[in-house]
Design an enzyme around this catalytic site. Sequence first.
Site, short mmCIF file in Angstrom:
data_model
loop_
_atom_site.label_atom_id
_atom_site.label_comp_id
_atom_site.label_asym_id
_atom_site.label_seq_id
_atom_site.Cartn_x
_atom_site.Cartn_y
_atom_site.Cartn_z
N LYS A 196 0.85 -1.19 0.00
CA LYS A 196 0.00 0.00 0.00
C LYS A 196 0.89 1.24 0.00
O LYS A 196 1.73 1.41 0.88
CB LYS A 196 -0.90 -0.01 1.24
CG LYS A 196 -1.74 1.26 1.36
CD LYS A 196 -2.78 1.16 2.43
CE LYS A 196 -3.54 2.46 2.58
NZ LYS A 196 -4.62 2.36 3.57
N LYS A 249 -2.34 -1.50 -3.75
CA LYS A 249 -3.20 -0.33 -3.65
C LYS A 249 -2.37 0.93 -3.78
O LYS A 249 -1.33 1.01 -3.13
CB LYS A 249 -3.89 -0.36 -2.28
CG LYS A 249 -4.83 0.78 -2.03
CD LYS A 249 -5.38 0.65 -0.64
CE LYS A 249 -6.23 1.86 -0.35
NZ LYS A 249 -6.66 1.89 1.01
C1 PBG Z 1 -7.40 3.43 5.89
C2 PBG Z 1 -7.71 3.24 4.46
C3 PBG Z 1 -7.57 4.17 3.42
C4 PBG Z 1 -8.13 3.59 2.30
C5 PBG Z 1 -8.55 2.30 2.66
N1 PBG Z 1 -8.27 2.11 3.99
C6 PBG Z 1 -7.07 5.56 3.44
C7 PBG Z 1 -5.69 5.84 3.82
O1 PBG Z 1 -4.85 4.95 3.98
O2 PBG Z 1 -5.40 7.01 4.04
C8 PBG Z 1 -8.26 4.25 0.96
C9 PBG Z 1 -9.36 3.75 0.08
C10 PBG Z 1 -9.71 4.62 -1.06
O3 PBG Z 1 -9.11 5.69 -1.31
O4 PBG Z 1 -10.64 4.25 -1.79
N2 PBG Z 1 -6.24 2.91 6.39
#
Ligand code: PBG
Length: 324
Positions: A196, A249
């Site tokens: 991520k 992601k």
């Molecule tokens: C939280 C999380 C996030 C997303 C999924 N879980 C945001 C982040 O890490 O700031 C993003 C999902 C999206 O943008 O559709 N940890």
Amino acid sequence: MHQLRRNRRLRTTESIRSLVREHTITPNDFLVPLFVVEGKNVKEEIASMPGYYRYSLDLLKDEVKELWAMGLKAVLLFVKVPDNLKDNKGTEALNPEGLMQLAIKTVKDIAPEMLVMTDVALDPYSSYGHDGIVEDGYIINDPTCEVLAKMSLSHARAGADFVAPSDMMDGRILSIRELLEAENYKNTGIMSYSAKYASGFYGPFRDALDSAPGFGDKKTYQMDFANRDEAVKETLMDIDEGADIVMVKPGLAYLDILRDIRDAVDVPVAVYQVSGEYAMLKAAAEKGWLDHDAIMMEQLIAFKRAGAHIIASYFAKDVVRLLG
Ligand code: PBG
């Protein structure tokens, strides 16, 4: 002299094209993200995600019924937590009667066979909007892992099939797996957000949950988007620690990462087409600058081609409607 090989023969009609097509999209490919809020009779459109809503528990039931009837069989739950319940340690995340725990039960009541996955990270519960506990401006790793493990156990107790840690702390998969094993939740799965990236594409999601970081950014835990090889390392470590499914992601800008990981692992690979990707297409389509359905399908097929087995996407319902 004649050409013996003419590649265009396999492209002459839709019938032959569909016969030789390598990748397709079906409802089975999708994980549907759902945003849950407190209250009654609430269905609020998220400003930066046109056509996407936050639901209170009562209206969540109708949405889940609709998804199940459409053949969408897996959801990924997120909650929007009121400010007065936020603190630095994510205390509310462990409340057995908290919104997430109730949401899990609500989905299972309405559609017992719906696969329920839950987001595990502290940001919606954190007064700092960070994914872990903050000490002297730094997100501290090991105490955060302990909370994430307890949070996962609480979701498992409420009936979650899978927990999906999205925080990027080191060692959190092991902490979660060990606690689930110790408490006899041996069949609770872990879908790890293993690669991520610290990304600008999450903006609309943070609006949806009111979870933007209160100070700084997430670069001390989420990955640097300039790095490619590191994604495979992160992912293999998560598999060693007990992850059942791994994830990349965001999606579209990270197809190289998706292919690297698919080639390196022997577990299912998911990709998250994130909120910013959704917002970009909706906005361009609203302006009449892009053909919504054509681009939607092209992007989703690109994920499959790059190696995804599973796609978390806000377009899931749009796709099923289009497929008819
Ligand atoms: C939280 C999380 C996030 C997303 C999924 N879980 C945001 C982040 O890490 O700031 C993003 C999902 C999206 O943008 O559709 N940890």
